[in-house]
Design a protein around this motif. Structure first.
Motif, PDB file in Angstrom:
ATOM      1  N   UNK A  46       0.755  -1.148  -0.129  1.00 52.21           N
ATOM      2  CA  UNK A  46       0.210  -0.053  -0.148  1.00 52.21           C
ATOM      3  C   UNK A  46       0.984   0.994   0.000  1.00 52.21           C
ATOM      4  N   UNK A  47       0.963   2.083  -1.029  1.00 49.57           N
ATOM      5  CA  UNK A  47       1.635   3.356  -1.074  1.00 49.57           C
ATOM      6  C   UNK A  47       0.910   4.255  -0.291  1.00 49.57           C
ATOM      7  N   UNK A  48       1.713   5.244   0.058  1.00 48.07           N
ATOM      8  CA  UNK A  48       1.216   6.304   0.861  1.00 48.07           C
ATOM      9  C   UNK A  48      -0.007   7.071   0.337  1.00 48.07           C
ATOM     10  N   UNK A  49      -1.112   6.885   1.241  1.00 51.41           N
ATOM     11  CA  UNK A  49      -2.392   7.405   0.753  1.00 51.41           C
ATOM     12  C   UNK A  49      -3.444   6.502   0.333  1.00 51.41           C
ATOM     13  N   UNK A  50      -2.747   5.160  -0.184  1.00 54.04           N
ATOM     14  CA  UNK A  50      -3.592   4.108  -0.742  1.00 54.04           C
ATOM     15  C   UNK A  50      -4.464   3.427   0.383  1.00 54.04           C
ATOM     16  N   UNK A  51      -5.535   2.802   0.114  1.00 51.74           N
ATOM     17  CA  UNK A  51      -6.105   2.217   1.266  1.00 51.74           C
ATOM     18  C   UNK A  51      -7.006   0.905   0.617  1.00 51.74           C
ATOM     19  N   UNK A  52      -6.840   0.486  -0.679  1.00 53.15           N
ATOM     20  CA  UNK A  52      -7.397  -0.372  -1.133  1.00 53.15           C
ATOM     21  C   UNK A  52      -6.475  -1.213  -2.092  1.00 53.15           C
ATOM     22  N   UNK A  53      -6.604  -2.362  -2.289  1.00 49.54           N
ATOM     23  CA  UNK A  53      -5.959  -3.251  -3.316  1.00 49.54           C
ATOM     24  C   UNK A  53      -6.629  -4.614  -3.502  1.00 49.54           C
ATOM     25  N   UNK A  54      -6.148  -5.257  -4.273  1.00 43.10           N
ATOM     26  CA  UNK A  54      -6.984  -6.743  -4.675  1.00 43.10           C
ATOM     27  C   UNK A  54      -5.821  -7.784  -4.866  1.00 43.10           C
ATOM     28  N   UNK A  55      -6.460  -9.127  -4.504  1.00 50.68           N
ATOM     29  CA  UNK A  55      -5.838 -10.245  -4.948  1.00 50.68           C
ATOM     30  C   UNK A  55      -6.780 -11.195  -6.157  1.00 50.68           C
ATOM     31  N   UNK A  56      -6.054 -11.680  -6.923  1.00 53.07           N
ATOM     32  CA  UNK A  56      -6.866 -12.440  -8.027  1.00 53.07           C
ATOM     33  C   UNK A  56      -6.425 -14.020  -7.582  1.00 53.07           C
ATOM     34  N   UNK A  57      -7.451 -14.813  -7.604  1.00 55.81           N
ATOM     35  CA  UNK A  57      -7.400 -16.156  -7.377  1.00 55.81           C
ATOM     36  C   UNK A  57      -7.890 -16.910  -8.693  1.00 55.81           C
ATOM     37  N   UNK A  58      -7.063 -17.919  -9.178  1.00 54.95           N
ATOM     38  CA  UNK A  58      -7.493 -18.540 -10.490  1.00 54.95           C
ATOM     39  C   UNK A  58      -7.557 -20.067  -9.806  1.00 54.95           C
ATOM     40  N   UNK A  59      -8.520 -20.600 -10.268  1.00 55.49           N
ATOM     41  CA  UNK A  59      -8.612 -22.052  -9.928  1.00 55.49           C
ATOM     42  C   UNK A  59      -8.450 -23.064 -11.112  1.00 55.49           C
ATOM     43  N   UNK A  60      -7.418 -23.725 -11.199  1.00 58.98           N
ATOM     44  CA  UNK A  60      -7.219 -24.525 -12.274  1.00 58.98           C
ATOM     45  C   UNK A  60      -7.032 -25.955 -11.663  1.00 58.98           C
ATOM     46  N   UNK A  61      -7.712 -26.374 -10.749  1.00 55.74           N
ATOM     47  CA  UNK A  61      -7.434 -27.596 -10.039  1.00 55.74           C
ATOM     48  C   UNK A  61      -8.456 -28.722 -10.575  1.00 55.74           C
ATOM     49  N   UNK A  62      -9.221 -28.291 -11.572  1.00 53.13           N
ATOM     50  CA  UNK A  62     -10.204 -29.333 -11.911  1.00 53.13           C
ATOM     51  C   UNK A  62     -11.698 -29.616 -11.393  1.00 53.13           C
ATOM     52  N   UNK A  63     -11.672 -28.798 -10.182  1.00 54.10           N
ATOM     53  CA  UNK A  63     -12.799 -29.200  -9.259  1.00 54.10           C
ATOM     54  C   UNK A  63     -12.982 -27.695  -8.501  1.00 54.10           C
ATOM     55  N   UNK A  64     -14.341 -27.749  -8.202  1.00 54.41           N
ATOM     56  CA  UNK A  64     -14.418 -26.407  -7.440  1.00 54.41           C
ATOM     57  C   UNK A  64     -13.692 -26.266  -5.961  1.00 54.41           C
TER      58      UNK A  64
END
Length: 249
Positions: A46-64
């Motif tokens: 988080x840079x100065x003044x930044x309050x939000x960020x995101x993570x991306x999760x990708x499912x390639x396991x072949x199942x839920x």
């Protein structure tokens, strides 16, 4: 091993038995994969003044896949990584399901900005295993993602790490003390004698030294004594190369 502290019972320490899959991952890498689950980025700043960020999760396991995300405050009291339940960093959603072949966005919200020095957190992202079936073994994966928040009160936060050798319990340790306001990250740490002989050290564990914290690496070479020796420590660091002589304790 990482100590987990409960915010409601700070004196109670639970040792995490699960391996933190990304504990040693360098933040320069953009993506890590474990068992078909992919997470990016593997480190958040988080840079100065930044309050939000995101993570991306990708499912390639072949199942839920079901997952749980939990934020922790991260410290290194006594040179040991410790995680404490925190409300300074929020995650959304904290639990959920990802269908195979799809992606999930997890949002991070910094509720309290860092002040005098960088604040450090870790996000533990756990796969929740399905109910066990007779004759099968379920494996659950855990990602441990470092999160740093730059301080608002400092124009340019920077690490300031000094190195030394210290004895403890009949052994010697290579010790790094960070008196700066930002973390540093080390790899390829080497300790050598004046004749070029390599001194073996234990590089396992987290590569980070948080601001105001100390990290120790145990020297493995049998019969090692720094007395009368001229030693040198070298390493690759996020802040730049390390190459300096060391005096014995």
């Amino acid at each position: 091993m990482v100590a987990l502290r409960s915010a409601s019972s700070a004196g109670r320490i639970i040792l995490a038995a699960a391996i933190l899959a990304l504990a040693g991952a360098r933040t320069a890498e953009s993506q890590q994969t474990t068992g078909g689950l992919m997470v990016e980025p593997v480190g958040v700043v988080f840079a100065r003044g930044q309050t939000s960020a995101v993570l991306h999760i990708e499912n390639q396991t072949g199942r839920d896949v079901a997952f749980q995300v939990r934020p922790y405050s991260w410290s290194q009291a006594g040179g040991v990584d410790q995680l404490t339940v925190t409300d300074e960093l929020a995650v959304s959603p904290p639990i959920g399901h990802i269908r195979t072949g799809t992606k999930q966005v997890v949002r991070l919200v910094l509720r309290r900005p860092a002040e005098e020095q960088e604040a450090a957190y870790r996000i533990l992202l756990d796969q929740v295993p399905p109910p066990r079936q007779p004759g099968t073994v379920n494996f659950a994966f855990r990602f441990s993602i470092p999160v740093f928040a730059e301080p608002a009160a400092t124009a340019h936060a920077a690490p300031r790490v000094s190195w030394s050798l210290q004895p403890a319990g009949g052994e010697y340790y290579l010790v790094a003390v960070n008196r700066g306001t930002r973390h540093d990250e080390f790899s390829d740490i080497a300790l050598t004698a004046a004749d070029g002989r390599a001194i073996a050290i234990d590089e396992s564990g987290s590569p980070y030294v948080l601001p105001g914290a100390t990290r120790r690496w145990r020297i493995l070479s049998k019969g090692f004594s720094p007395s009368g020796q001229t030693l040198r420590v070298t390493a690759h660091a996020e802040s730049g190369p390390v190459d300096q002589p060391l005096a014995g304790p």
